[in-house]
Write a protein that holds these residues in place. Sequence first.
Motif, PDB file in Angstrom:
ATOM      1  N   ARG A  23       0.846  -1.195   0.000  1.00  0.00           N
ATOM      2  CA  ARG A  23       0.000   0.000   0.000  1.00  0.00           C
ATOM      3  C   ARG A  23       0.880   1.243   0.000  1.00  0.00           C
ATOM      4  O   ARG A  23       2.005   1.233   0.469  1.00  0.00           O
ATOM      5  CB  ARG A  23      -0.925   0.009   1.210  1.00  0.00           C
ATOM      6  CG  ARG A  23      -1.955  -1.102   1.102  1.00  0.00           C
ATOM      7  CD  ARG A  23      -3.009  -0.990   2.133  1.00  0.00           C
ATOM      8  NE  ARG A  23      -2.483  -1.420   3.416  1.00  0.00           N
ATOM      9  CZ  ARG A  23      -3.170  -1.334   4.545  1.00  0.00           C
ATOM     10  NH1 ARG A  23      -4.381  -0.838   4.538  1.00  0.00           N
ATOM     11  NH2 ARG A  23      -2.646  -1.744   5.666  1.00  0.00           N
ATOM     12  N   GLU A  50     -10.409  12.123   6.412  1.00  0.00           N
ATOM     13  CA  GLU A  50     -11.586  11.586   5.729  1.00  0.00           C
ATOM     14  C   GLU A  50     -11.953  12.429   4.521  1.00  0.00           C
ATOM     15  O   GLU A  50     -12.325  11.904   3.471  1.00  0.00           O
ATOM     16  CB  GLU A  50     -12.767  11.488   6.694  1.00  0.00           C
ATOM     17  CG  GLU A  50     -12.599  10.449   7.764  1.00  0.00           C
ATOM     18  CD  GLU A  50     -12.640   9.017   7.243  1.00  0.00           C
ATOM     19  OE1 GLU A  50     -13.018   8.792   6.075  1.00  0.00           O
ATOM     20  OE2 GLU A  50     -12.268   8.120   8.000  1.00  0.00           O
ATOM     21  N   ALA A  92      -9.427  11.665   1.789  1.00  0.00           N
ATOM     22  CA  ALA A  92      -9.688  10.344   1.203  1.00  0.00           C
ATOM     23  C   ALA A  92     -10.914  10.391   0.297  1.00  0.00           C
ATOM     24  O   ALA A  92     -10.919   9.799  -0.788  1.00  0.00           O
ATOM     25  CB  ALA A  92      -9.871   9.307   2.304  1.00  0.00           C
ATOM     26  N   GLN A  93     -11.955  11.083   0.727  1.00  0.00           N
ATOM     27  CA  GLN A  93     -13.167  11.185  -0.100  1.00  0.00           C
ATOM     28  C   GLN A  93     -12.861  11.878  -1.426  1.00  0.00           C
ATOM     29  O   GLN A  93     -13.340  11.448  -2.475  1.00  0.00           O
ATOM     30  CB  GLN A  93     -14.267  11.937   0.657  1.00  0.00           C
ATOM     31  CG  GLN A  93     -15.524  12.159  -0.147  1.00  0.00           C
ATOM     32  CD  GLN A  93     -16.221  10.884  -0.588  1.00  0.00           C
ATOM     33  OE1 GLN A  93     -16.028   9.826   0.008  1.00  0.00           O
ATOM     34  NE2 GLN A  93     -17.007  10.961  -1.620  1.00  0.00           N
ATOM     35  N   ARG A 113     -11.253   9.385  -3.608  1.00  0.00           N
ATOM     36  CA  ARG A 113     -12.226   8.412  -4.124  1.00  0.00           C
ATOM     37  C   ARG A 113     -13.040   9.004  -5.265  1.00  0.00           C
ATOM     38  O   ARG A 113     -13.345   8.306  -6.235  1.00  0.00           O
ATOM     39  CB  ARG A 113     -13.134   7.921  -2.991  1.00  0.00           C
ATOM     40  CG  ARG A 113     -12.406   6.983  -2.024  1.00  0.00           C
ATOM     41  CD  ARG A 113     -13.345   6.317  -1.051  1.00  0.00           C
ATOM     42  NE  ARG A 113     -13.937   7.240  -0.108  1.00  0.00           N
ATOM     43  CZ  ARG A 113     -13.440   7.526   1.091  1.00  0.00           C
ATOM     44  NH1 ARG A 113     -12.316   6.953   1.501  1.00  0.00           N
ATOM     45  NH2 ARG A 113     -14.066   8.366   1.886  1.00  0.00           N
ATOM     46  N   PRO A 124      -8.997   4.136  -4.848  1.00  0.00           N
ATOM     47  CA  PRO A 124      -9.634   3.440  -3.720  1.00  0.00           C
ATOM     48  C   PRO A 124      -8.966   3.818  -2.394  1.00  0.00           C
ATOM     49  O   PRO A 124      -8.394   2.982  -1.686  1.00  0.00           O
ATOM     50  CB  PRO A 124      -9.415   1.966  -4.065  1.00  0.00           C
ATOM     51  CG  PRO A 124      -8.121   1.965  -4.813  1.00  0.00           C
ATOM     52  CD  PRO A 124      -8.120   3.258  -5.621  1.00  0.00           C
ATOM     53  N   GLU A 151      -8.429   4.989   1.502  1.00  0.00           N
ATOM     54  CA  GLU A 151      -9.059   4.774   2.799  1.00  0.00           C
ATOM     55  C   GLU A 151      -8.175   5.357   3.881  1.00  0.00           C
ATOM     56  O   GLU A 151      -6.979   5.603   3.670  1.00  0.00           O
ATOM     57  CB  GLU A 151      -9.316   3.304   3.058  1.00  0.00           C
ATOM     58  CG  GLU A 151      -8.065   2.501   3.299  1.00  0.00           C
ATOM     59  CD  GLU A 151      -8.361   1.111   3.819  1.00  0.00           C
ATOM     60  OE1 GLU A 151      -9.371   0.926   4.490  1.00  0.00           O
ATOM     61  OE2 GLU A 151      -7.562   0.225   3.529  1.00  0.00           O
ATOM     62  N   VAL A 185      -6.515   4.938   7.609  1.00  0.00           N
ATOM     63  CA  VAL A 185      -6.127   3.988   8.646  1.00  0.00           C
ATOM     64  C   VAL A 185      -5.384   4.756   9.732  1.00  0.00           C
ATOM     65  O   VAL A 185      -4.830   5.829   9.484  1.00  0.00           O
ATOM     66  CB  VAL A 185      -5.249   2.836   8.100  1.00  0.00           C
ATOM     67  CG1 VAL A 185      -6.015   1.999   7.099  1.00  0.00           C
ATOM     68  CG2 VAL A 185      -3.972   3.352   7.484  1.00  0.00           C
ATOM     69  N   VAL A 192      -3.816   8.275   4.893  1.00  0.00           N
ATOM     70  CA  VAL A 192      -4.680   8.001   3.748  1.00  0.00           C
ATOM     71  C   VAL A 192      -3.863   7.118   2.818  1.00  0.00           C
ATOM     72  O   VAL A 192      -2.792   7.510   2.360  1.00  0.00           O
ATOM     73  CB  VAL A 192      -5.123   9.292   3.036  1.00  0.00           C
ATOM     74  CG1 VAL A 192      -5.984   8.965   1.833  1.00  0.00           C
ATOM     75  CG2 VAL A 192      -5.878  10.199   4.014  1.00  0.00           C
ATOM     76  N   ALA A 248      -6.654  -2.770  -0.027  1.00  0.00           N
ATOM     77  CA  ALA A 248      -6.847  -1.644   0.886  1.00  0.00           C
ATOM     78  C   ALA A 248      -8.058  -1.836   1.781  1.00  0.00           C
ATOM     79  O   ALA A 248      -8.049  -1.446   2.941  1.00  0.00           O
ATOM     80  CB  ALA A 248      -6.989  -0.345   0.096  1.00  0.00           C
ATOM     81  N   ALA A 249      -9.111  -2.456   1.300  1.00  0.00           N
ATOM     82  CA  ALA A 249     -10.319  -2.609   2.111  1.00  0.00           C
ATOM     83  C   ALA A 249     -10.236  -3.806   3.048  1.00  0.00           C
ATOM     84  O   ALA A 249     -10.931  -3.864   4.037  1.00  0.00           O
ATOM     85  CB  ALA A 249     -11.533  -2.741   1.205  1.00  0.00           C
ATOM     86  N   ALA A 279      -6.958  -3.300   6.820  1.00  0.00           N
ATOM     87  CA  ALA A 279      -6.635  -1.952   7.284  1.00  0.00           C
ATOM     88  C   ALA A 279      -5.809  -1.959   8.553  1.00  0.00           C
ATOM     89  O   ALA A 279      -5.111  -1.003   8.840  1.00  0.00           O
ATOM     90  CB  ALA A 279      -7.929  -1.160   7.505  1.00  0.00           C
TER      91      ALA A 279
END
Length: 60
Positions: A4, A22, A25-26, A29, A34, A36, A38, A48, A54-55, A58
């Motif tokens: 990653r 967040e 990250a959004q 996306r 992709p 996320e 953590v 990020v 990645a999903a 984490a």
Amino acid sequence: MNGRTVLERFPAGGPRGSWPAEEFAQARRLEGLPAEVVMDLATDMFLVVVGRDAAGDAAA
């Protein structure tokens, strides 16, 4: 982190009511990555990340 890539780091002690990791990250996306968020407990930072599985892992 098992293949990653960390795109950005944010301090965990950010201002109350603000979620910069967040939000970052959004935005990634929406660009098709992709991304996320953590938590890196060793450094007390939100990371990020994007990359392989990645999903699924984490907590790695």
